[in-house]
Write a protein that holds these residues in place. Structure first.
Motif: not given
Length: 740
Positions: A407-410, A418-424, A432-441
């Motif tokens: 949900e956060v990434l979308a 390729h997700a639905k654009s969120p409401s305003r 703000l993220t850890t290095d958990l997102l530094s690969e494969g995203v």
């Protein structure tokens, strides 16, 4: 003379050389629901050639160039594929396999690291894709050994943009999975054939990746007293097997302080809790190992103690040890009491974040930190500013409450995912993220990356930026910011120099499109040459050859195309077929070589004016080519080109002894098995097969049984044998000589 002699214009011979070496241009390839870009099609073709020759290939294209789809395209050539990757990438691989209509099993690195991992039999898979392969760069780990078993008899595709994190041996360890000890003695030309790496600036304009702006540094406040206190802590009591290193504790705490004061406070709390666990164990007369201490769980501020008498081994010196651990624990608690309210540095760091956000009011920003406490602390200060989220291993949080990772990434990167654009009201503009997102995203929606702290490797910094600077980004430029270490911490840790050194090692060996993290970007030609990697030279050579192509060249004559051009001395460049593939040979100053530097030099000087071809020049060149071939193969056959390991020599000696000592009536039968064993002992073997061979070196088995065991190690994967002499066919020859 090989075949006939066909005189051609020099441009035609150059085009023939290019066509033979590079192969035909790939046609548009569709894999399931996607169409491979031209650079991806080229990667597939080159990887196929490497798989045939070496049994494996390292694909380390720059971040964001679509390596996953290259991997799935290759998987279509095999019947049973396994993907090995970090657990966090399971869903990404599930989606990619579905999109490309590719069938494959999945196992995580984390699963390989577990002691109860059963592995697979030698024939379970014929193709293994290892994504983010740098996670398996340490042969001493259980993870590496498990992976070696999985890849023993399979074709192997290693995928990582950053194969070198600490030292150049990282890459040779990866290549050893399919090359074994041969990985440590590859020539530059061989390395160029089994490694495929292109940088972002080599993409066609229509597939361009955003330009990465030079990193903008932001200084933070300093407090030298903190560093002095941490480095002056009484030494901690080491666990029985040395798991708690003395001086490393202080440096570790300083490193966490450079991320945030919140990260330091949590680190101190954890260390106090571990000291309490040690104290409880020692008071009962036991001295735990690091593994035993890990069973004493600390989480959410609570320490759950096990029964120490069941977990630990007795010690006769508990009193002296207790004095040491209590001294360390007391010092930590006093430090915590003095600094539990410190907030000046974190306040300034948050102010810097806000300044950057104000400087890019319409941009999506992703800020990376190593420690979850840093992310959580900064989020608590920034959440009220709106459209902010944090994401750690525990999941996501926005001002309104918890969200899943998906949900956060979308909400943050709907275009990339390729997700639905969120409401305003649901939009996220600062993540703000850890290095958990530094690969494969994929986070191409973002246009700004912030390093909230300095990791231990430049590769991690490259991976962070690579989440944003990717194909499909709507941005022409990506901006990067770095919060520098406080000066006192930088002096103690020396981490910036360490990161810079690791970047330079990777740049020289494999290349990097990223600029130096802490030094000025190299500007002079000499500096650029000093950091010229083998893949960079390979791409330069391929670029020259590409410029030689002629679109309508279709000649398939068996005759040798020959031409001559004007140069300063007698040299030549030729393409020959040997060992089941094309090979570019170059003569520079009378020395014939298949080396990369010689190939480049010859290609650069063969653009002179056309000259008439003389028969005697042709015959000299042909003679030199045959002499080179004979010497090259003779050298390989006696091991001159790559010395045999001591284990291989021992194995070969015992094979000879097994024949010599055999009774006459069994010698013929034994010789047949010995021949297979000898072939295996002189072949390229995977890391797992070499380990099995090592175990047989001093085996007490009887000779007949031992020979059968050695011969039985043969793999079902059969790359082209590097030592088999094959007929030489000269395909095209461009002579260079002085005019007149």
């Amino acid at each position: 003379m090989d075949g006939g002699l066909r005189l051609e214009p020099a441009a035609i011979v150059r085009a023939q050389i290019a066509e033979i070496v590079l192969g035909a241009r790939q046609k548009c390839a569709r894999i399931g629901g996607i169409t491979l870009k031209s650079h991806q099609q080229s990667a597939v073709a080159r990887a196929k050639a490497a798989l045939a020759e070496f049994g494996g290939v390292l694909l380390c294209d720059d971040v964001g160039m679509g390596k996953t789809f290259v991997a799935t395209a290759l998987a279509h050539q095999f019947s049973r594929t396994l993907v090995v990757a970090p657990a966090a990438l399971r869903s990404m691989w599930r989606d990619s396999l579905g999109t490309t209509e590719t069938s494959a099993d999945f196992v995580s690195f984390e699963r390989l690291s577990r002691s109860d991992f059963g592995g697979a039999s030698r024939t379970d898979y014929d193709f293994v894709i290892v994504d983010e392969a740098h996670h398996a760069r340490n042969p001493a780990t259980r993870r590496y050994r498990s992976l070696a078993k999985l890849t023993r008899d399979a074709a192997v595709l290693l995928v990582t943009a950053t194969p070198i994190h600490n030292r150049t041996t990282d890459m040779s360890a990866l290549l050893s999975l399919f090359l074994g000890s041969r990985a440590r003695r590859l020539t530059d030309a061989e390395l160029g054939r089994c490694v495929v790496r292109r940088e972002q600036n080599e993409l066609a304009p229509e597939f361009a990746i955003p330009t990465i702006a030079r990193t903008r540094h932001r200084k933070v406040l300093d407090n030298p007293g903190i560093v002095q206190e941490l480095m002056s802590l009484p030494p901690p009591l080491p666990v029985r097997d040395g798991g708690l290193g003395g001086a490393l504790i202080g440096r570790g705490l300083v490193h966490q302080w450079t991320s945030s004061e919140a990260a330091l406070r949590e680190a101190v709390r954890r260390r106090v809790a571990k000291a309490a666990a040690l104290t409880a164990s020692l008071e009962s007369g036991n001295y735990p190992t690091a593994r035993e201490l890990q069973t004493w769980i600390y989480g959410d501020g609570a320490l759950q103690l096990g029964f120490p008498e069941l977990l630990s081994s007795p010690t006769d010196d508990a009193h002296a040890l207790l004095v040491s651990v209590r001294s360390h624990s007391t010092a930590l608690q006093m430090f915590y009491a003095r600094h539990r309210s410190d907030a000046a540095l974190d306040t300034q760091r948050v102010e810097i974040l806000l300044e950057i956000r104000n400087a890019h009011p319409k941009a999506k920003i992703v800020a990376f930190a190593q420690y979850a406490e840093t992310v959580s602390s900064f989020f608590s200060r920034l959440s009220a500013s709106g459209r902010v989220a944090m994401l750690t291993a525990r999941g996501g949080v926005v001002a309104g409450g918890g969200l899943t990772r998906e949900e956060v990434l979308a909400r943050f990167a709907p275009r990339a995912l390729h997700a639905k654009s969120p409401s305003r009201a649901e939009q996220i503009d600062l993540l703000l993220t850890t290095d958990l997102l530094s690969e494969g995203v994929n986070l191409q929606d973002a246009g700004v990356v912030i390093h909230l702290d300095v990791p231990w490797t430049a590769a991690r910094m490259v991976q962070r930026v690579g989440r944003v600077a990717r194909m499909g980004s709507p941005h022409a430029r990506v901006y990067v910011y770095l919060l520098r270490l406080p000066a006192s911490a930088a002096a103690v840790l020396d981490s910036e120099r360490l990161v810079q050194r690791k970047w330079s090692a990777a740049k020289r060996t494999i290349g990097s499109s990223a600029t130096a993290p802490f030094a000025r970007e190299v500007d002079t030609e000499d500096e650029r040459s000093a950091l010229d990697s083998i893949p960079a030279k390979i791409e330069r050579l391929r670029g020259i050859l590409e410029s030689w192509r002629r679109p309508n060249l279709t000649s398939k004559s068996s005759e040798i195309g020959v031409a001559s051009v004007c140069a300063s001395g007698f040299d030549f460049i030729a393409v020959v077929s040997v060992r089941d593939g094309p090979l570019l040979l170059a003569s520079i100053a009378g020395s014939v070589s298949a080396g990369l530097d010689a190939q480049l030099a010859a290609c650069r000087i063969c653009e002179g004016d056309e000259l008439a071809t003389r028969r005697e020049d042709y015959e000299v060149a042909i003679k030199q080519i045959h002499e080179w071939l004979q010497h090259d193969l003779a050298s390989e056959s006696v091991g001159v080109s790559g010395s045999q390991s001591r284990t291989r020599v021992q194995i070969l000696n015992r094979i000879h002894s097994a024949i010599d000592d055999a009774p006459p009536h069994v010698r013929n039968a034994r010789s047949e098995v010995a021949s297979r064993a000898r072939t295996l002992a002189t072949s390229q073997l995977s890391a797992a097969a070499e380990a099995e061979l090592e175990s047989l070196a001093h085996s007490p088995l009887p000779d007949q049984e031992w020979l059968a065991k050695v011969a039985g190690l043969a793999s079902t994967r059969q790359p082209s044998h590097p030592h088999l002499p094959t007929p030489l066919e000269i395909r095209a020859l461009l002579l260079m000589r002085e005019g007149g």
